[in-house]
Design a protein around this motif. Sequence first.
Motif, PDB file in Angstrom:
ATOM      1  N   LEU A  88       0.828  -1.212   0.000  1.00 23.21           N
ATOM      2  CA  LEU A  88       0.000   0.000   0.000  1.00 23.21           C
ATOM      3  C   LEU A  88       0.858   1.256   0.000  1.00 23.21           C
ATOM      4  N   ALA A  89       1.982   1.214   0.728  1.00 17.23           N
ATOM      5  CA  ALA A  89       2.860   2.384   0.771  1.00 17.23           C
ATOM      6  C   ALA A  89       3.404   2.697  -0.610  1.00 17.23           C
ATOM      7  N   MET A 157     -17.585   3.797  -3.141  1.00 14.92           N
ATOM      8  CA  MET A 157     -16.834   2.551  -3.176  1.00 14.92           C
ATOM      9  C   MET A 157     -15.779   2.614  -2.075  1.00 14.92           C
ATOM     10  N   HIS A 158     -15.641   1.524  -1.312  1.00  8.42           N
ATOM     11  CA  HIS A 158     -14.701   1.507  -0.194  1.00  8.42           C
ATOM     12  C   HIS A 158     -13.919   0.191  -0.152  1.00  8.42           C
ATOM     13  N   PRO A 159     -12.629   0.215  -0.516  1.00 10.36           N
ATOM     14  CA  PRO A 159     -11.794  -0.981  -0.319  1.00 10.36           C
ATOM     15  C   PRO A 159     -11.646  -1.302   1.167  1.00 10.36           C
ATOM     16  N   SER A 160     -11.642  -0.253   2.007  1.00  5.55           N
ATOM     17  CA  SER A 160     -11.587  -0.411   3.457  1.00  5.55           C
ATOM     18  C   SER A 160     -12.465   0.673   4.060  1.00  5.55           C
ATOM     19  N   LEU A 161     -12.807   0.509   5.335  1.00  3.62           N
ATOM     20  CA  LEU A 161     -13.667   1.476   6.004  1.00  3.62           C
ATOM     21  C   LEU A 161     -12.874   2.257   7.043  1.00  3.62           C
ATOM     22  N   ALA A 162     -13.333   3.478   7.305  1.00  4.43           N
ATOM     23  CA  ALA A 162     -12.685   4.347   8.275  1.00  4.43           C
ATOM     24  C   ALA A 162     -12.839   3.781   9.689  1.00  4.43           C
ATOM     25  N   ARG A 185     -26.131   4.314  -2.889  1.00  9.14           N
ATOM     26  CA  ARG A 185     -25.616   2.957  -3.074  1.00  9.14           C
ATOM     27  C   ARG A 185     -24.149   2.918  -2.643  1.00  9.14           C
ATOM     28  N   MET A 186     -23.769   1.822  -1.992  1.00  4.27           N
ATOM     29  CA  MET A 186     -22.395   1.688  -1.516  1.00  4.27           C
ATOM     30  C   MET A 186     -21.862   0.293  -1.828  1.00  4.27           C
ATOM     31  N   LEU A 187     -20.630   0.256  -2.373  1.00  5.19           N
ATOM     32  CA  LEU A 187     -19.902  -0.982  -2.611  1.00  5.19           C
ATOM     33  C   LEU A 187     -18.755  -1.064  -1.610  1.00  5.19           C
ATOM     34  N   VAL A 188     -18.631  -2.181  -0.906  1.00  2.46           N
ATOM     35  CA  VAL A 188     -17.514  -2.374   0.018  1.00  2.46           C
ATOM     36  C   VAL A 188     -16.851  -3.716  -0.295  1.00  2.46           C
ATOM     37  N   SER A 189     -15.582  -3.829   0.046  1.00  7.11           N
ATOM     38  CA  SER A 189     -14.884  -5.095  -0.136  1.00  7.11           C
ATOM     39  C   SER A 189     -15.299  -6.064   0.969  1.00  7.11           C
ATOM     40  N   LEU A 220     -10.872   1.256  -6.108  1.00  7.04           N
ATOM     41  CA  LEU A 220     -10.661   2.677  -5.832  1.00  7.04           C
ATOM     42  C   LEU A 220     -11.611   3.142  -4.742  1.00  7.04           C
ATOM     43  N   ARG A 221     -11.105   3.975  -3.834  1.00  2.95           N
ATOM     44  CA  ARG A 221     -12.000   4.641  -2.877  1.00  2.95           C
ATOM     45  C   ARG A 221     -12.579   5.864  -3.568  1.00  2.95           C
TER      46      ARG A 221
END
Length: 343
Positions: A88-89, A157-162, A185-189, A220-221
Motif C-alpha cells: 500500500l505504501a 466505493m470503499h476498499p476499506s472502512l474508516a 448505493r455503496m460498494l464495500v470489499s 478505488l476509494r
Amino acid sequence: MSGRGFRPADAATTAHRAYRLLAAGRPAGAEPVAADPGATDPVAEVASGLDVSEDQARAGLEWLGERRLLAADEGGVALPEQAVLDVLAQASGGFGRMAEEVERWRTAVSDLADLVSGAPAGFESVRVDVLRFTDRTELRRWLDERALLNRRDAVAMHPSLAPNDVLRESLKVDLELLKRGVDFRMLVSRTAARRPGAAAYLSALERDGGQVRVADAIPLRMLVLDGSVVVTPGSDAEPPCDVVIRSDVIGRCLLAAFDHLWVAAEKYATFVGAGGDRDEELTAVHVRLLRALATGAKDEAIARQLGCSERTLRRLVAQTLDALGVRSRFAAGAKAAQLGLLD
C-alpha cells in the motif's frame, strides 16, 4: 527433482510452502527469521527443504518477493500484515500523481482555450474543476456541506472502512441523505464488510433505505454526488492530498464503472446471511486475544492479561479460529492482520 514441466502457476503453491518452511517455529508478531546460518543460499535451502528443483524454489521465492513477503535480510520472511502495508505504501503516491496530472491537463486545456478564437464545428469545451485538500478536516467539512445539498443520488466505493468513530459521524450525514430521499448505493470489499464495527454502520444504511453490496475487490476509494462531484483520496502521505473533481463527463464515466461492479456484487443481506459478517462472533475479548497472540506471548501470560484461566483461554482461541474460518493460530494472525484487527 527435475524442474522439467514446471508451470508458472505452480509458483504460488511452492511459495506458500516456502513461506511456511522459512517461518517454521516463529511466533506471530516476532522479528523476521533468517534462514539457517549454515545456508548462504535461500534457493538451495528451500529446494532442499521442500524437495523441489532450484528452478521451482527460485520461482516460489520470486513470488514471495513480489508480494513483499521476504524480509530485507537474506532468507528471512515478513509478516503478511507488514507486506500489505509495504504494498500500500508503494501505491500511496499514485493518486497524488494523478491529481497533479489532472491539474496539468486542466491548465493546458485552459491555456489552449485562450488561444482559440473560434471552436471548430461540433467541438464542445468541457470544464473540469479540480480541488485539492491537504487538510482532511477541511475536506470533511466541505463534504458535509456539499452532501447536504445533494439532491439526487450518491454512490460510494470503499476498499476499506474508516475507524469506527469516523463511521459514526459519517452515518449521521448518510442517514440525512436517505431521509431526504437521495438514492444512496455503496460498494464495500469483503474484507471491509467483515471488520468489527462495520456491521453496525452498513446495517443502519440498509435499514434506512440505502443499498449496500459486497465485492471481492474494490479498485478505488470514491464518492460521487449527483453524478458530477467526485471525491477520491490522492495520497496517504504526510501531508495527505485528497482530490475533488467537478465534472459531468468524469462523473458519468466513473458511474459507469461503478454500475459494472455493482451488477456483479453480492447483496449485503445475502453476505451476512451466508455467515460473511463475523462482527457478532468476534467480541472485544477475541480481538484482545488476537493482539496478545500476535506478540508471541505464552498462553499463561495471555490468560493473566485477559483475567481468565488457561482452560478458558483455550476455549476463546477455538472460538476465535472458528469465527475467522481458520485452523491455526498462525493463520488467525495473518487473517486478523488482513482484516485490520491488529491495528
